[in-house]
Design a protein around this motif. Structure first.
Motif, PDB file in Angstrom:
ATOM      1  N   ARG A 255      -2.915  -5.860  -4.853  1.00 46.86           N
ATOM      2  CA  ARG A 255      -3.871  -5.357  -3.852  1.00 46.86           C
ATOM      3  C   ARG A 255      -5.316  -5.646  -4.189  1.00 46.86           C
ATOM      4  O   ARG A 255      -6.227  -5.200  -3.497  1.00 46.86           O
TER       5      ARG A 255
ATOM      6  N   ARG B  12      -0.335   0.225  -0.988  1.00 51.39           N
ATOM      7  CA  ARG B  12      -0.002   0.803   0.317  1.00 51.39           C
ATOM      8  C   ARG B  12       1.472   1.234   0.338  1.00 51.39           C
ATOM      9  O   ARG B  12       2.364   0.437   0.080  1.00 51.39           O
TER      10      ARG B  12
ATOM     11  N   GLU C 141      -5.544  -3.494   4.622  1.00 47.10           N
ATOM     12  CA  GLU C 141      -4.132  -3.124   4.797  1.00 47.10           C
ATOM     13  C   GLU C 141      -3.280  -4.300   5.284  1.00 47.10           C
ATOM     14  O   GLU C 141      -2.159  -4.507   4.820  1.00 47.10           O
TER      15      GLU C 141
ATOM     16  N   GLU D  55      -2.852  -6.841   2.451  1.00 46.96           N
ATOM     17  CA  GLU D  55      -1.920  -6.336   1.438  1.00 46.96           C
ATOM     18  C   GLU D  55      -0.490  -6.383   1.955  1.00 46.96           C
ATOM     19  O   GLU D  55       0.444  -6.706   1.214  1.00 46.96           O
TER      20      GLU D  55
END
Length: 401
Positions: free
Chosen positions: A110, A182, A376, A379
């Motif tokens: 990430r 996440r 997001e 990732e």
């Protein structure tokens, strides 16, 4: 004879540098085998790019901070004494470059790519050399003060604290600032499992690291006359102790089994030149068990998403090794002596404190300015496609007619 000895010293250190350079392939494959498939390419590229940036940063800045030595003289001067000063730089560079390689495993899956390269330059050029110079070059009077106060300097023969603990505690700062992956921890308290993508690659990485470690430890003497079979056998005993300790504590889990020898080797670095082989076996075994329990505690209780467990492996086991040298290095336990427990404790705490401070400053500044984390969507797609535009294993092959 003097010329031959100098040539042998140069060859000795060069071989050590090559062995530790090979360890970076171990770092790469350990990460490749642990992360998910969509992040394998990024793991491979990161380690290579980090090493390259580390070389530039250490060559121009870091080595001068640690040792007061630069490389701006003509080549005829640099090559004096068979170029020993150059291969010594090469050898110590491979240690310095281990810092971002350690951090890489903690922040995997990430972290943004370019900000991490900037962090690498700052850590290797400005943070790591400060403590390296304090311990290995006597800078700032730190070792003199410990010797005057407690009868012995801080012993860290091959870097349990200087390299591993510093890298591991910097990684902890980076991981905390970055946050968990996440979906790793859900709002209702559950933990989403992300098992290793390839046990064979993970095992390969561990084996490469373990073999290279004998260059890491033995060649830390930096002179052919300082070569020691004791260092080699102590490394061996710590390696097998760590393996068996982690295997037992981890209930035959292969991920723990292949990180166990690394935990043992991390812990033995500091006192590998003064401990008895039985002491090294004990240190390695304790480190293997310590890694398993601290990794589990970190992930499940503290909910710190340290992907490869680099804080337990390098940070905790490295700090343990620094302190353990002050115990198992004593003559009463079969060691060589000449070591102080208080010096080991203070030196270890100093390394941890400097690493945490440096890690929070470097990654904190980057987080506030350019950002250190993928968004997001990036990732979710994975670092391979997001950053490098290619996956490790394309689902289909294309052909041209």
């Amino acid at each position: 004879m003097e010329q031959i000895t100098l040539a042998l010293d140069t060859l000795f250190v060069l071989l050590g540098a090559i062995m530790v350079l090979a360890m970076h392939a171990g770092f790469a494959f350990l990460e490749v085998g642990t992360v998910r498939h969509k992040n394998q390419v990024n793991a491979l590229v990161k380690i290579l790019a980090d090493f390259s940036v580390s070389t530039i940063s250490y060559f121009f800045i870091g080595y001068a901070i640690a040792y007061g030595v630069g490389f701006y003289e003509p080549a005829t001067v640099l090559n004096e004494g068979n170029g020993y000063s150059l291969v010594k730089f090469f050898f110590l560079l491979t240690f310095a470059a281990a810092i971002p390689a350690i951090v890489s495993g903690g922040i995997a899956e990430r972290a943004r790519f370019v900000p991490q390269l900037v962090a690498t330059a700052a850590l290797v050029g400005l943070v790591y050399p400060v403590f390296e110079g304090m311990v290995w070059n006597g800078n700032y009077g730190f070792q003199e003060w410990l010797t005057a106060s407690f009868g012995a300097p801080f012993m860290d023969f091959a870097g349990s604290v200087v390299v591993h603990a510093v890298g591991g505690w910097i990684a902890l700062a980076a991981v905390l600032l970055l946050g968990s992956r996440r979906g790793r921890y859900t709002k209702d308290g559950r933990i989403s499992s992300h098992p290793p993508s390839s046990i064979p690659f993970l095992a390969l990485g561990s084996w490469v690291l373990a073999v290279g470690w004998f260059g890491f430890n033995v060649m830390s003497a930096q002179k052919i006359e300082g070569i020691s079979g004791l260092v080699a056998v102590n490394s061996l005993m710590a390696m097998v102790g760590g393996t068996l300790g982690a295997l037992a504590a981890g209930r035959n889990d292969p991920g723990f089994a292949y990180n166990g020898p690394l935990a043992g080797l991390v812990a033995v670095c500091a006192g590998s030149n003064i401990m008895h082989p039985l002491g090294s076996l004990a240190v390695g075994s304790i480190a293997g068990v310590l890694f398993v329990y601290m990794f589990t505690f970190t992930q499940n209780r503290l909910k710190i998403d340290d992907v490869l467990g680099v804080w337990p492996l390098h940070g905790i086991c490295g700090a343990f090794g620094g302190i353990a040298a002050g115990v198992f290095g004593q003559q009463a336990l079969g060691g060589m002596g000449g070591v102080s427990f208080m010096s080991q404790l203070i030196g270890t705490v100093a390394g941890v404190a400097l690493a945490l401070l440096g890690g929070f400053v470097v990654y904190g500044v980057l987080k506030m300015t350019v950002g250190i984390r993928l968004n997001e969507e990036e990732e979710f797609n994975g670092a391979d496609l997001t950053i490098h535009k290619v996956s490790a294993s394309p689902e289909r092959e294309t052909s041209s007619w």
